[in-house]
Design an enzyme around this catalytic site. Sequence first.
Site, PDB file in Angstrom:
ATOM      1  N   THR A 157     105.167  14.337  -7.011  1.00 41.06           N
ATOM      2  CA  THR A 157     105.393  15.125  -8.228  1.00 41.06           C
ATOM      3  C   THR A 157     106.167  16.380  -7.818  1.00 41.06           C
ATOM      4  OG1 THR A 157     103.155  16.039  -8.010  1.00 41.06           O
ATOM      5  CG2 THR A 157     103.458  14.225  -9.570  1.00 41.06           C
ATOM      6  N   LYS A 183     100.259  12.294  -1.388  1.00 41.40           N
ATOM      7  CA  LYS A 183     101.045  13.222  -2.182  1.00 41.40           C
ATOM      8  C   LYS A 183     100.161  14.420  -2.516  1.00 41.40           C
ATOM      9  CE  LYS A 183     101.202  14.010  -6.075  1.00 41.40           C
ATOM     10  NZ  LYS A 183     100.636  15.111  -6.966  1.00 41.40           N
ATOM     11  N   THR A 194      91.194  13.391  -1.781  1.00 38.22           N
ATOM     12  CA  THR A 194      92.421  14.179  -1.797  1.00 38.22           C
ATOM     13  C   THR A 194      93.117  13.997  -3.120  1.00 38.22           C
ATOM     14  OG1 THR A 194      94.535  14.556  -0.745  1.00 38.22           O
ATOM     15  CG2 THR A 194      93.721  12.315  -0.735  1.00 38.22           C
ATOM     16  N   GLU A 284     103.002  24.376  -2.804  1.00 38.85           N
ATOM     17  CA  GLU A 284     104.025  24.876  -3.717  1.00 38.85           C
ATOM     18  C   GLU A 284     104.424  26.308  -3.366  1.00 38.85           C
ATOM     19  OE1 GLU A 284     102.891  22.114  -7.570  1.00 38.85           O
ATOM     20  OE2 GLU A 284     102.046  24.128  -7.412  1.00 38.85           O
ATOM     21  N   ASN A 407     104.721  26.520 -11.165  1.00 37.11           N
ATOM     22  CA  ASN A 407     103.665  26.202 -12.116  1.00 37.11           C
ATOM     23  C   ASN A 407     103.910  26.770 -13.509  1.00 37.11           C
ATOM     24  OD1 ASN A 407     101.345  24.654 -10.751  1.00 37.11           O
ATOM     25  ND2 ASN A 407     102.039  26.119  -9.211  1.00 37.11           N
ATOM     26  N   SER A 412     108.088  22.143 -18.339  1.00 37.29           N
ATOM     27  CA  SER A 412     109.375  22.376 -19.006  1.00 37.29           C
ATOM     28  C   SER A 412     110.344  21.234 -18.767  1.00 37.29           C
ATOM     29  CB  SER A 412     109.986  23.670 -18.486  1.00 37.29           C
ATOM     30  OG  SER A 412     109.117  24.745 -18.747  1.00 37.29           O
TER      31      SER A 412
END
Length: 412
Positions: A157, A183, A194, A284, A407, A412
């Site tokens: 993702t 992932k 996980t 991230e 985030n 969007s």
Amino acid sequence: MGTISPFAPKQLPHLPVIDGVRIAVATAGIRYAGRIDLLLALFDPGTAVAGAFTRSKTASAPVDWCRAHLAHGMARALVVNSGNANAFTGRSGRATVERTAEAAARAAGCLEADVYIASTGVIGEKLDAGKIAARLPGMAEKAAPGAFEDAARAIMTTDTFPKLATRKAKIEGVEVALNGIAKGAGMIAPDMATMLAFLLTDAAIEPHVLQSLIDPALDGSFNAITIDGDTSTSDTLLVFATGAAARRGAPRIARAEDKRLEGFRAALTELMRDLALQVVKDGEGATKFVAITVTGAETREAARTIAKSIANSQLVKTAIAGEDPNWGRIVAAVGKAGEAADRDRLAISFGSIEVARDGEVSPSYREKDGAAYMKRREIEIAVDVGVGKESATIWTCDLTQGYIAINADYRS
């Protein structure tokens, strides 16, 4: 995907073929056009499966499906989609899982109970089962050995690189292979499992034995990492053992205490830790990889709780992002953890630099040394809380503007 993680491997590992496994991927248009987002793995008859799942009280429909069927212990197919988590989708979500299982069972020529399903992506949006079901027959026809990199990419993702790992082990002198893909980059604070991780081996191991290997391996891998303190609704770890190595003389392991499992157990644990640390390194917006070790705790669980308190502290994580050696924030995180700690015996180190001891700043500590250390890409923080002999390590990353941007714009 945003900027590639600074920890992304320069070269992805090559994963060998696992006998008894065939893989296919497809572009189903689940959320993003032109992006691989669907994985089908097919397993030979007799494949054992074991797993662990999120303890979230708002678990996704695929988690409910897998949890309900895991006791069956056998698997013939795995279907994974990215872009939509099929979580908090009510009856529609359950119907999507059921339709997916039906279509996969038909394509694989197996029982629906032999199909395992996982989804990852946005929460609360309905997942169109038709986009998946329509592609499964063609995927089953073209499924082939290998293709693990494609599989790892299909489940991404916000990940910036595919996460793969492989190990080998010997069971009574016969070599077996273990491959894994995972992932995860955000909403990472695993509780029993996980984000998504799938491990495959050709070893011949009975389902209940395979299950007994998972929890201890999770303890020092996926359950010892955190990126943002948020546990996902979709956490799923599944391990598939095809048993194909038996054709090469490998014994079939039917007892958890069988000593012939020692090498395999070690390889499985290493593989899971490898994948877990890759997840942290792809956090991230991450620019720092951080290992936090707590010693001197009353119990191992207390040490883990304190380490997680430090690792999940937004003040600690932003200080690390800003390369600020603000050890006072670590002291505060220890204090709020709720576990026993002796304030006047507390010791803190950054790598080999002693920052504090006996509850106050170390006489040898110089702020410039701490600041220089914080400029490193990989950081080690050690804390001794002075009340016992137990220890634990938790791995995390820093918290940057990149995390906020990713985030804030996620839907969007």
